[in-house]
Design a protein around this motif. Structure first.
Motif, PDB file in Angstrom:
ATOM      1  N   VAL B 132       0.828  -1.223   0.000  1.00 11.63           N
ATOM      2  CA  VAL B 132       0.000   0.000   0.000  1.00 11.63           C
ATOM      3  C   VAL B 132       0.859   1.270   0.000  1.00 11.63           C
ATOM      4  O   VAL B 132       0.405   2.315  -0.445  1.00 11.63           O
ATOM      5  N   TYR B 133       2.094   1.153   0.439  1.00  8.29           N
ATOM      6  CA  TYR B 133       2.994   2.307   0.308  1.00  8.29           C
ATOM      7  C   TYR B 133       3.650   2.347  -1.073  1.00  8.29           C
ATOM      8  O   TYR B 133       4.458   3.214  -1.362  1.00  8.29           O
ATOM      9  N   GLU B 134       3.334   1.389  -1.891  1.00  9.93           N
ATOM     10  CA  GLU B 134       3.855   1.302  -3.257  1.00  9.93           C
ATOM     11  C   GLU B 134       5.369   1.405  -3.285  1.00  9.93           C
ATOM     12  O   GLU B 134       5.972   2.190  -4.011  1.00  9.93           O
ATOM     13  N   ALA B 135       5.959   0.554  -2.485  1.00 10.69           N
ATOM     14  CA  ALA B 135       7.422   0.501  -2.405  1.00 10.69           C
ATOM     15  C   ALA B 135       8.009  -0.082  -3.684  1.00 10.69           C
ATOM     16  O   ALA B 135       7.323  -0.779  -4.436  1.00 10.69           O
ATOM     17  N   THR B 136       9.262   0.251  -3.910  1.00  8.96           N
ATOM     18  CA  THR B 136       9.987  -0.393  -5.017  1.00  8.96           C
ATOM     19  C   THR B 136      11.167  -1.135  -4.419  1.00  8.96           C
ATOM     20  O   THR B 136      11.834  -0.648  -3.501  1.00  8.96           O
ATOM     21  N   VAL B 137      11.424  -2.304  -4.966  1.00  8.27           N
ATOM     22  CA  VAL B 137      12.551  -3.102  -4.524  1.00  8.27           C
ATOM     23  C   VAL B 137      13.712  -2.790  -5.459  1.00  8.27           C
ATOM     24  O   VAL B 137      13.593  -2.917  -6.678  1.00  8.27           O
ATOM     25  N   ARG B 138      14.804  -2.314  -4.865  1.00  8.27           N
ATOM     26  CA  ARG B 138      15.975  -1.989  -5.703  1.00  8.27           C
ATOM     27  C   ARG B 138      16.909  -3.185  -5.748  1.00  8.27           C
ATOM     28  O   ARG B 138      17.312  -3.716  -4.716  1.00  8.27           O
ATOM     29  N   VAL B 139      17.217  -3.600  -6.957  1.00  7.98           N
ATOM     30  CA  VAL B 139      17.927  -4.844  -7.170  1.00  7.98           C
ATOM     31  C   VAL B 139      19.255  -4.555  -7.858  1.00  7.98           C
ATOM     32  O   VAL B 139      19.340  -3.650  -8.682  1.00  7.98           O
ATOM     33  N   ILE B 140      20.264  -5.291  -7.483  1.00  9.48           N
ATOM     34  CA  ILE B 140      21.568  -5.131  -8.132  1.00  9.48           C
ATOM     35  C   ILE B 140      22.029  -6.509  -8.602  1.00  9.48           C
ATOM     36  O   ILE B 140      21.820  -7.511  -7.921  1.00  9.48           O
ATOM     37  N   GLY B 141      22.619  -6.520  -9.797  1.00  5.76           N
ATOM     38  CA  GLY B 141      23.047  -7.819 -10.329  1.00  5.76           C
ATOM     39  C   GLY B 141      24.153  -7.656 -11.333  1.00  5.76           C
ATOM     40  O   GLY B 141      24.680  -6.551 -11.517  1.00  5.76           O
ATOM     41  N   PRO B 142      24.516  -8.752 -11.987  1.00  5.45           N
ATOM     42  CA  PRO B 142      25.625  -8.700 -12.944  1.00  5.45           C
ATOM     43  C   PRO B 142      25.369  -7.687 -14.064  1.00  5.45           C
ATOM     44  O   PRO B 142      26.315  -7.131 -14.624  1.00  5.45           O
ATOM     45  N   ASN B 143      24.090  -7.428 -14.381  1.00  2.00           N
ATOM     46  CA  ASN B 143      23.791  -6.459 -15.443  1.00  2.00           C
ATOM     47  C   ASN B 143      23.415  -5.096 -14.887  1.00  2.00           C
ATOM     48  O   ASN B 143      22.684  -4.341 -15.528  1.00  2.00           O
ATOM     49  N   GLY B 144      23.840  -4.812 -13.679  1.00  2.00           N
ATOM     50  CA  GLY B 144      23.575  -3.491 -13.112  1.00  2.00           C
ATOM     51  C   GLY B 144      22.352  -3.465 -12.233  1.00  2.00           C
ATOM     52  O   GLY B 144      21.960  -4.489 -11.674  1.00  2.00           O
ATOM     53  N   ARG B 145      21.758  -2.279 -12.107  1.00  2.00           N
ATOM     54  CA  ARG B 145      20.660  -2.093 -11.156  1.00  2.00           C
ATOM     55  C   ARG B 145      19.333  -2.024 -11.884  1.00  2.00           C
ATOM     56  O   ARG B 145      19.263  -1.592 -13.027  1.00  2.00           O
ATOM     57  N   ARG B 146      18.269  -2.419 -11.174  1.00  2.00           N
ATOM     58  CA  ARG B 146      16.914  -2.148 -11.672  1.00  2.00           C
ATOM     59  C   ARG B 146      15.984  -1.979 -10.475  1.00  2.00           C
ATOM     60  O   ARG B 146      16.311  -2.395  -9.356  1.00  2.00           O
ATOM     61  N   GLU B 166      21.135 -11.872  -8.999  1.00  2.00           N
ATOM     62  CA  GLU B 166      20.637 -10.597  -8.472  1.00  2.00           C
ATOM     63  C   GLU B 166      20.439 -10.656  -6.959  1.00  2.00           C
ATOM     64  O   GLU B 166      19.994 -11.668  -6.415  1.00  2.00           O
ATOM     65  N   LEU B 167      20.744  -9.527  -6.349  1.00  2.00           N
ATOM     66  CA  LEU B 167      20.534  -9.386  -4.910  1.00  2.00           C
ATOM     67  C   LEU B 167      19.645  -8.176  -4.655  1.00  2.00           C
ATOM     68  O   LEU B 167      19.641  -7.225  -5.445  1.00  2.00           O
ATOM     69  N   ILE B 168      18.932  -8.218  -3.547  1.00  2.00           N
ATOM     70  CA  ILE B 168      18.170  -7.037  -3.151  1.00  2.00           C
ATOM     71  C   ILE B 168      19.131  -6.087  -2.452  1.00  2.00           C
ATOM     72  O   ILE B 168      19.840  -6.481  -1.514  1.00  2.00           O
ATOM     73  N   GLU B 169      19.131  -4.856  -2.939  1.00  2.00           N
ATOM     74  CA  GLU B 169      20.050  -3.864  -2.400  1.00  2.00           C
ATOM     75  C   GLU B 169      19.302  -2.995  -1.380  1.00  2.00           C
ATOM     76  O   GLU B 169      19.829  -2.669  -0.331  1.00  2.00           O
TER      77      GLU B 169
END
Ligand SMILES: Cc1cc2nc3c(=O)[nH]c(=O)nc-3n(C[C@H](O)[C@H](O)[C@H](O)COP(=O)(O)OP(=O)(O)OC[C@H]3O[C@@H](n4cnc5c(N)ncnc54)[C@H](O)[C@@H]3O)c2cc1C
Lengths: 725, 288
Positions: B132-146, B166-169
């Motif tokens: 409900v807070y419309e969070a975004t999960v920031r992810v980092i991996g071999p191809n950069g961030r998304r 990919e890992l959660i940053e």
């Protein structure tokens, strides 16, 4: 004087600081780890057992039924439970193959490489459909038909209680090894001499060639009454074959799935009363689910049967009971031992009767409750130490039961309130010690040793399992001799050191074994007086007196044996007479609140008065009451082993939900002391009593809050929500 | 205990960049944050023979950063840290309330927000609030961030849409444009602590001056394989007044968005009844 004082618990500091070691933490040099391969069908013929050829089996020791030197039997009451399944399995998780390896993980890996094929046989899971009866009882008093004929109303009801997991803090664990030709079995257990008895038959050895020693035990609650005999047999088979120590420590999942639980039960009542609520006839039927083997079912049923009519005088009673076989892991001992199941029914039934007669259940109870001189369903006359009424009266008063019922009725009428509130009551008795002639058969012994250097050592096979046995023994001995409790130590239960004082069960340790310790200590006192002139007053004097009494021997033992009181009579054939030497009594009031949106139940307050004769150590007794009641609240509200195809599928603490400290409500505990002339300093039993009646009090409170009588435990939000739809 | 430490290898990267590099080299490694989920599998012996990527030295992921338009929670931020943070307490009280219901104190001290999300349990307690807070999960991996919106991070029971390596940053929480008129988080478990949710609800509403509902964000956990926003109900309510009639209609619509099941913890029937009760009470302003 030590009796009546809150002496600190002797096992407390070591447990609190982690210095006490459970078997898993005890390093045994050269010890291997044992694991168990278990059945994956509830009923079937074993067609083949095969071992993955790619696994290095030469590193392991493997045991099957063929390796048992004596009888393939866990000796208890009936000779029906094999130590290892041979040919046929009768329940899921039945032990078939044992493996030991130096490395625990490799042992578990090896277990995965064993393949067992079965020919499935039809299983029976529904106790009401089972045709195999392990045991049945009939109690009858008076003329039932005449009683019903005279009744103004007849009220019927059916009540169901589930299984329950003991949830001790330490899982089952046993190690075995041979030393100088003696097979030593050591671990977490309640009853060293039960293990000894089982081991004799498995290994064809005499008592001198087997030695059973208890280690620090993290709780039992009945769950370590009979099961350790099985585990000890397993560990010893592996150890003897491996020629080295072997330890088997269950993990929580295995312990929950494979070991004993409380017997599920269904109880039916048909009750005839006068219009003002006097009991005229009680017709009661009890069915319990024993699981696949008889184990202790007969005696669990016996206690359930003997408590089924409740704490009330009724001239015409019939109790018919049976315990049957199903293809599930055997059910066994659990605090209360059959009584909580039947007491749930008889107590909650009052709420139904109250509706039928329009008389509140408190008044109904008061009109029928046992008093001094009452006669029970088995014809036992209650001639001393009857605290039922006093417990009821004190509980009702201190909980403000009557005022709260009215207050909550008003609260519940207002639809704006976010909760429903309810307050419920129940009362019970609990027979202390073994049933009927049990104590006579046990012929328990206990004693006291005086070493020549002046040590005083209590000798008993009764185990400290967290309930305070050792503290209590020292207090009883202290007062019997008239010296400080700190002068006494308590010997580790070890069958080569202590006499057989019977099992640590049945609320008997204080009343029966404590009584023996007290008697033995009095023999010592007389010896001091005769041979030293008086009981020593200082430790220096004690040393001198000890040397005189021991006359060069390393120690002198004073041992006594249980003697049946002459006026106690019991007939096993007709189930008539004095079912127990005496009863403890309890009343409880549970005050709770139910969320109208979620049907979650919050217990706000528990008030309970318990007549235990004499509190040897009031704080410990209160601890038993609070702990036992909380275990009862867990059974009443949360705990439910869920079985699918004969196996518990919620066998983890994630999904088998027991109360946490946050779920434990405030308690007011009132100890009532109606002394029992044959208990040490008047003491009766307290261990099981508190477990007996939180269940019906909760159900009565839920009924008060919601208007719905739910005749089934646990009273989960799901059940309450369904009842309200 | 069936875990076998000697069969396992532990990789201990010292920074985010190193973590990504090491993970790329050993893609079968299991990231380890607080370990409160992972150790359950360890106890069952499920991790034997595996490599563990221990994230505990990635210090930059432990921080809570308040930035212009929201708050950035490093993936290693614990449930206890979230509860103690003044800005989170003020601006994201539903998340704070949710973290206070996770396990008990011990679990809250070790368990992390990243681990909670990556574990992807249907009963993850922070998810309705994050939804409900419309969070975004920031992810980092071999191809950069998304950046992955909360609504797209889960693929099913115990499955995320994280790609190999990919890992959660971090988790980014945007400040709502306007302060909600009302917000509630409610967890329904079996006991007072250490309870796995049978259902849990997070709701935010914004009412306009004219009494109509300007916006609503409603989410349930434990009623479907993944957390569920009640988009249909939200759409229905937008622009309406909250009356007994509109609330009853909303409650009926709810069943389109959720699909609870019978399992060992509860029943479909109970989950539906209670969830409906909670939704109605929230819309009526009767639940706190
Ligand atoms: C007794 C107990 C009670 C619990 N009660 C609750 C509860 O009430 N509510 C609830 O929601 N949960 C509960 N949990 C589950 C758990 O505590 C939470 O999910 C916690 O937030 C997990 O965080 P962690 O850091 O400990 O995860 P870990 O165990 O370290 O990791 C969990 C999973 O996430 C992966 N992972 C971790 N960090 C990352 C990352 N940065 N990037 C990619 N993958 C990653 C791991 O590989 C693993 O698969 C409970 C657990 C226990 C043991």
């Amino acid at each position: 004087m030590s009796v009546g004082k809150n002496e600190p618990r002797r096992d407390g500091p070591a447990k609190l600081t982690g210095r006490a070691l459970y078997l898993d933490d005890v390093a045994i040099p050269g010890c291997w780890h044992g694991v168990t391969v278990r059945s994956t069908v509830p009923h079937g013929k074993i067609k083949s057992i095969s071992y993955d050829p790619s696994f290095p089996w030469d590193e392991c020791v493997v045991v099957t039924a063929k390796d048992i030197p004596g009888k393939n039997l866990v000796a208890l009451i009936e000779a029906d439970q094999p130590l290892l399944a041979d040919g046929i399995v009768r329940h899921r998780e039945e032990a078939i193959v044992l493996i030991a390896h130096a490395d625990r993980a490799t042992a578990y890996e090896a277990a995965k490489r064993v393949k067992i094929e079965y020919e499935a046989l039809p299983p029976v899971f529904d106790m009401e459909k089972s045709e195999k009866i392990f045991k049945s009882f009939l109690i009858s008093r008076g003329d039932l038909d005449a009683g019903f004929a005279a009744a103004d109303v007849v009220v019927t009801g059916e009540y169901r209680t589930p299984s329950q997991e003991q949830a001790y803090i330490e899982n089952n664990a046993i190690a075995a090894y041979e030393e100088d030709g003696v097979l030593i079995v050591t671990g977490s257990l309640q009853c060293p001499y039960y293990v000894l008895k089982a081991m004799k038959q498995i290994f064809n050895r005499g008592e001198d060639k087997i030695r059973v020693i208890q280690t620090v035990t993290g709780g039992g609650f009945g769950g370590k009454e009979e099961y350790p005999s099985m585990l000890a047999g397993h560990a010893a088979l592996l150890a003897l074959k491996a020629g080295r120590p072997v330890k088997i420590v269950y993990d929580r999942h295995e312990d929950m799935a494979a070991t004993t639980k409380r017997h599920p039960a269904v109880v039916r009542h048909r009750t005839g009363l006068t219009k003002d609520g006097k009991l005229l006839a009680q017709d009661i039927e009890v069915v319990m689910d024993g699981g696949a083997y008889a184990t202790l079912s007969a005696v669990v049923l016996s206690r359930g049967t003997l408590h089924a009519a409740g704490v009330y005088e009724c001239p015409n009673v019939r109790v018919k009971s049976k315990v049957v076989m199903t293809h599930t892991p055997p059910n066994g001992a659990f605090r209360g031992f059959g009584a909580p199941q039947t007491l749930f029914a008889v107590e909650l039934h009052w709420e139904k009767i109250a509706d039928a007669l329009k008389i509140d259940s408190l008044t109904l109870r008061q009109r029928n409750i046992f008093k001094l001189g009452s006669t029970t369903a088995t014809g036992q006359h209650l001639l001393e130490s009857v605290g039922a009424e006093e417990c009821l009266q004190k509980t009702v008063k201190n909980s403000k039961y009557a005022a709260k019922r009215k207050e909550y009725d008003r609260w519940n009428k207002n639809p704006k309130n976010p909760t429903w509130k309810g307050i419920g009551l129940s009362v019970c008795h609990h027979g202390a010690g073994f049933t009927g002639s049990g104590e006579v058969y046990l012929a328990s012994r206990a004693g006291i040793a005086l070493t020549k250097t002046g040590e005083l050592i209590v000798l008993a096979a009764s185990t400290e399992i967290g309930q305070g046995t050792n503290t209590m023994f020292a207090q009883v001995a202290s007062d019997a001799l008239g010296v400080p409790a700190s002068w006494f130590s308590v010997e580790t239960p070890d069958t080569h050191k202590v006499p057989d004082s019977g099992p640590t069960v049945a609320s008997r340790t204080c009343m029966i074994v404590g009584g023996l310790v007290s008697r033995a200590t009095k023999d010592l006192k007389r010896a001091f007086e005769a041979e030293h002139g008086r009981v020593p007053r200082t430790t220096a004097e004690l040393k001198k007196a000890a040397a005189a009494l021991c006359q060069g021997a390393p120690a002198r033992r004073f041992e006594v044996q249980y003697e049946k009181p002459p006026d106690v009579t019991w007939d096993d054939a007709t189930y008539r007479g004095d079912a127990y030497g005496v009863y403890s009594y309890a009343a409880i009031v549970v005050d709770l609140e139910i969320d109208k949106l979620t049907y979650e139940v919050r217990v706000r307050k528990v008030t309970t008065a318990q007549d235990i004769g004499k509190a040897i150590n009031p704080l410990l007794a209160e601890g038993q009451v609070i702990g036992g009641s909380t275990q009862g609240l867990g059974w009443a509200l949360l705990e439910e082993p869920i079985f699918k195809d004969g196996v518990m599928i919620n066998a983890t603490f994630t999904n088998y939900v027991i109360p946490t400290s946050l779920d434990t409500p405030p308690f007011e505990v009132i100890l009532v002391e109606k002394p029992y002339s044959r208990g040490p300093f008047g003491a009766k039993g307290v261990g099981e009593l508190p477990m007996d009646i939180p269940g019906p009090a909760v159900a009565a409170a839920v009924k008060h809050a919601t208007g719905r009588l739910i005749p089934t435990l646990p009273q989960t939000p799901e059940r309450i929500s369904r009842a309200l739809q | 205990m069936r875990g076998d430490a000697k069969s396992m290898t532990v990789l201990s990267p010292r920074s985010a960049a190193e973590a990504v590099k090491t993970y790329a080299k050993v893609p079968t490694a299991l990231p380890l944050a607080g370990g409160t989920d992972l150790m359950v599998g360890w106890n069952l012996g499920q991790l034997n023979g595996r490599a563990v990527l221990d994230l505990s030295r990635v210090a930059e992921w432990r921080r809570i950063k308040v930035v212009g338009d929201g708050v950035d929670l490093g993936s290693l931020v614990t449930h206890a840290q979230i509860q103690a943070h003044p800005v989170l307490r003020k601006r994201f009280p539903l998340l704070v309330a949710a973290c206070a219901t996770v396990g008990a104190a011990q679990i809250q001290n070790r368990g992390t927000i990243g681990g909670n999300i990556a574990n992807a349990s249907p009963a993850g307690d922070t998810f309705p609030a994050l939804a409900v807070y419309e969070a975004t999960v920031r992810v980092i991996g071999p191809n950069g961030r998304r950046a992955v919106p909360m609504s797209e991070i889960f693929a099913g029971v115990k499955k995320t849409t994280l790609k190999p390596g990919e890992l959660i940053e971090a988790v980014f929480l945007p400040f709502p444009d306007q302060t909600p008129t009302r917000g509630v988080f409610r967890k329904v478990g079996t006991r007072a602590a250490q309870a796995i949710s049978k259902t849990m609800f997070a709701g935010l509403i914004w009412t306009a001056k004219n009494g109509e509902l300007a916006d609503a964000r409603l989410a349930f956990g434990s009623l479907a394989p993944t957390v569920k926003r009640l988009y249909a109900v939200e759409g229905f309510l937008r622009g309406r007044r909250l009356t007994d009639v509109s609330i009853a209609a909303a409650a009926e619509l709810m069943t389109n968005d959720v699909s609870p099941i019978d399992d060992i913890r509860s029943t479909r029937e109970y989950r539906l009844i209670v969830s409906r009760n909670l939704l109605i009470a929230f819309l009526k302003g009767e639940v706190k």
